[in-house]
Design a protein around this motif. Structure first.
Motif, PDB file in Angstrom:
ATOM      1  N   LYS A  48      35.342  51.107   3.556  1.00  0.00           N
ATOM      2  CA  LYS A  48      36.532  50.817   3.859  1.00  0.00           C
ATOM      3  C   LYS A  48      37.563  51.433   4.486  1.00  0.00           C
ATOM      4  N   TRP A  49      37.460  52.817   3.675  1.00  0.00           N
ATOM      5  CA  TRP A  49      38.512  53.693   3.936  1.00  0.00           C
ATOM      6  C   TRP A  49      37.689  55.323   4.053  1.00  0.00           C
ATOM      7  N   ARG A  50      38.328  56.292   4.620  1.00  0.00           N
ATOM      8  CA  ARG A  50      37.912  57.532   4.763  1.00  0.00           C
ATOM      9  C   ARG A  50      39.064  58.310   4.543  1.00  0.00           C
ATOM     10  N   GLY A  51      38.694  59.414   3.768  1.00  0.00           N
ATOM     11  CA  GLY A  51      39.965  60.318   3.418  1.00  0.00           C
ATOM     12  C   GLY A  51      39.399  61.835   3.588  1.00  0.00           C
ATOM     13  N   SER A  52      40.514  62.721   3.721  1.00  0.00           N
ATOM     14  CA  SER A  52      39.974  64.133   4.082  1.00  0.00           C
ATOM     15  C   SER A  52      41.186  65.030   3.417  1.00  0.00           C
ATOM     16  N   CYS A  53      40.753  66.363   2.995  1.00  0.00           N
ATOM     17  CA  CYS A  53      41.798  67.439   2.794  1.00  0.00           C
ATOM     18  C   CYS A  53      42.425  67.902   4.268  1.00  0.00           C
ATOM     19  N   HIS A  54      43.577  68.856   4.070  1.00  0.00           N
ATOM     20  CA  HIS A  54      44.311  69.285   5.078  1.00  0.00           C
ATOM     21  C   HIS A  54      43.320  69.769   6.204  1.00  0.00           C
ATOM     22  N   CYS A  55      42.564  70.646   5.697  1.00  0.00           N
ATOM     23  CA  CYS A  55      41.510  71.418   6.685  1.00  0.00           C
ATOM     24  C   CYS A  55      40.420  70.788   6.865  1.00  0.00           C
ATOM     25  N   GLY A  56      40.055  69.609   6.453  1.00  0.00           N
ATOM     26  CA  GLY A  56      39.047  68.746   6.933  1.00  0.00           C
ATOM     27  C   GLY A  56      37.614  69.117   6.271  1.00  0.00           C
ATOM     28  N   GLN A  57      37.801  70.211   5.498  1.00  0.00           N
ATOM     29  CA  GLN A  57      36.312  70.600   5.113  1.00  0.00           C
ATOM     30  C   GLN A  57      35.679  69.681   3.777  1.00  0.00           C
ATOM     31  N   PRO A 121      39.193  65.230 -18.682  1.00  0.00           N
ATOM     32  CA  PRO A 121      39.823  65.028 -17.315  1.00  0.00           C
ATOM     33  C   PRO A 121      40.099  66.256 -16.728  1.00  0.00           C
ATOM     34  N   CYS A 122      40.080  66.095 -15.283  1.00  0.00           N
ATOM     35  CA  CYS A 122      40.166  67.482 -14.488  1.00  0.00           C
ATOM     36  C   CYS A 122      41.131  67.057 -12.999  1.00  0.00           C
ATOM     37  N   LYS A 123      41.463  68.013 -12.621  1.00  0.00           N
ATOM     38  CA  LYS A 123      42.172  67.915 -11.000  1.00  0.00           C
ATOM     39  C   LYS A 123      41.336  68.289 -10.297  1.00  0.00           C
ATOM     40  N   VAL A 124      41.186  67.748  -9.070  1.00  0.00           N
ATOM     41  CA  VAL A 124      40.199  68.241  -8.084  1.00  0.00           C
ATOM     42  C   VAL A 124      41.093  68.526  -6.713  1.00  0.00           C
ATOM     43  N   SER A 125      40.568  69.602  -6.048  1.00  0.00           N
ATOM     44  CA  SER A 125      41.291  69.973  -4.979  1.00  0.00           C
ATOM     45  C   SER A 125      40.451  70.761  -4.001  1.00  0.00           C
ATOM     46  N   CYS A 126      40.587  71.166  -2.668  1.00  0.00           N
ATOM     47  CA  CYS A 126      39.643  71.562  -1.865  1.00  0.00           C
ATOM     48  C   CYS A 126      39.888  73.292  -2.138  1.00  0.00           C
ATOM     49  N   ILE A 133      43.273  66.651  -4.292  1.00  0.00           N
ATOM     50  CA  ILE A 133      42.522  65.500  -3.741  1.00  0.00           C
ATOM     51  C   ILE A 133      42.594  64.197  -4.921  1.00  0.00           C
ATOM     52  N   MET A 134      42.422  64.618  -6.072  1.00  0.00           N
ATOM     53  CA  MET A 134      42.437  63.412  -7.031  1.00  0.00           C
ATOM     54  C   MET A 134      42.435  64.107  -8.322  1.00  0.00           C
ATOM     55  N   ASP A 135      42.762  63.112  -9.504  1.00  0.00           N
ATOM     56  CA  ASP A 135      42.834  63.478 -10.700  1.00  0.00           C
ATOM     57  C   ASP A 135      41.518  62.695 -11.245  1.00  0.00           C
ATOM     58  N   GLU A 136      40.582  63.468 -12.095  1.00  0.00           N
ATOM     59  CA  GLU A 136      39.260  62.661 -12.528  1.00  0.00           C
ATOM     60  C   GLU A 136      39.347  62.372 -13.797  1.00  0.00           C
ATOM     61  N   ARG A 138      37.478  59.755 -17.002  1.00  0.00           N
ATOM     62  CA  ARG A 138      35.946  59.617 -17.568  1.00  0.00           C
ATOM     63  C   ARG A 138      35.426  58.607 -16.859  1.00  0.00           C
ATOM     64  N   ASN A 139      36.224  57.425 -16.385  1.00  0.00           N
ATOM     65  CA  ASN A 139      35.510  56.349 -15.434  1.00  0.00           C
ATOM     66  C   ASN A 139      36.387  56.073 -14.212  1.00  0.00           C
ATOM     67  N   VAL A 140      37.297  56.624 -14.228  1.00  0.00           N
ATOM     68  CA  VAL A 140      38.139  56.415 -12.785  1.00  0.00           C
ATOM     69  C   VAL A 140      38.659  57.754 -12.176  1.00  0.00           C
ATOM     70  N   CYS A 141      39.018  57.424 -11.035  1.00  0.00           N
ATOM     71  CA  CYS A 141      39.548  58.644 -10.469  1.00  0.00           C
ATOM     72  C   CYS A 141      41.101  58.362  -9.918  1.00  0.00           C
ATOM     73  N   LEU A 142      42.051  59.039  -9.795  1.00  0.00           N
ATOM     74  CA  LEU A 142      43.455  58.856  -9.306  1.00  0.00           C
ATOM     75  C   LEU A 142      43.598  59.520  -7.972  1.00  0.00           C
ATOM     76  N   LEU A 143      43.329  58.833  -6.812  1.00  0.00           N
ATOM     77  CA  LEU A 143      43.234  59.333  -5.718  1.00  0.00           C
ATOM     78  C   LEU A 143      44.692  59.389  -5.059  1.00  0.00           C
ATOM     79  N   PHE A 144      44.931  60.343  -4.208  1.00  0.00           N
ATOM     80  CA  PHE A 144      46.240  60.503  -3.251  1.00  0.00           C
ATOM     81  C   PHE A 144      46.166  59.675  -2.290  1.00  0.00           C
ATOM     82  N   PRO A 145      46.912  58.684  -1.997  1.00  0.00           N
ATOM     83  CA  PRO A 145      46.791  57.821  -0.719  1.00  0.00           C
ATOM     84  C   PRO A 145      47.182  58.435   0.439  1.00  0.00           C
TER      85      PRO A 145
END
Length: 205
Positions: A48-57, A121-126, A133-136, A138-145
């Motif tokens: 339904k959606w695709r997402g990427s970081c600033h550099c695209g890696q 819980p942890c924070k995930v970045s490129c 990118i998101m906060d993870e 135990r069951n869900v992730c908080l994505l940044f739209p």
């Protein structure tokens, strides 16, 4: 010579018993679970959606169109980690997310333990451009739209962003700016703290 070898010496272990690397080394099992397990399109389902970081890696895909919820968070941790007055997050179940390169290229940070070890819980970045990118959890992730590719022209993008419209503000008591949108504003976590108005005054119920 072989006949001179002491009889009590054990034979050398078979290479297969000593040189095989486990597919799931201790502490690494999470790499084989969503959202990090690499899946084929047939296995994952319709994207339904695709997402990427600033550099695209770092790229990811979503098979769920609408988030479980979306919020603006004004807590001090989000302000510091994002260098912004508040954070916009959309909540998705982990099974709805798939990173196209698995955990490769990702950095992890536990704000509670101030550690770079993977622990929830942890924070995930490129790991390259450092885009959050998101906060993870135990069951869900908080994505940044804003990392999602909404495509189309400006009007189409605006319409698609409405799918991620926030339902409320949390930790509004720590706000840096006042937002006059009339949405519910909680002093702390939603549904477990005081309701505030747009100016931060307690709402009498």
């Amino acid at each position: 010579m072989a006949e001179d070898a002491p009889e009590n010496l054990s034979p050398l272990p078979k290479p297969a018993e000593t040189n095989t690397i486990s597919e799931n080394p201790p502490g690494q099992e999470w790499k084989h679970r969503p959202p990090y397990r690499i899946q084929s399109l047939e296995e994952f389902g319709e994207i339904k959606w695709r997402g990427s970081c600033h550099c695209g890696q770092v790229t990811y895909q979503l098979k769920r169109e609408r988030p479980l919820n979306a919020k603006f968070c004004h807590c001090r941790g989000c302000q510091v980690m994002h260098g912004a007055p508040f954070q916009w997050c959309a909540i998705f179940p982990k099974i709805a997310i798939s990173f196209t390169r698995g955990s490769e290229g990702l950095s992890f940070y536990s704000s509670t333990q101030k550690s770079r070890d993977y622990t929830l819980p942890c924070k995930v970045s490129c790991s390259f451009c450092r885009t959050p990118i998101m906060d993870e959890g135990r069951n869900v992730c908080l994505l940044f739209p804003e990392l999602i590719d909404f495509g189309g022209n400006e009007e189409e993008q605006k319409e698609r962003r409405r799918i991620f419209e926030v339902s409320c503000h949390i930790f509004y008591s720590r706000r840096m700016v006042e937002i006059m949108d009339g949405k519910p504003k909680w002093s702390g976590l939603d549904n477990s703290s005081e309701l505030l108005d747009d100016h931060g005054n307690k709402v009498e119920t």
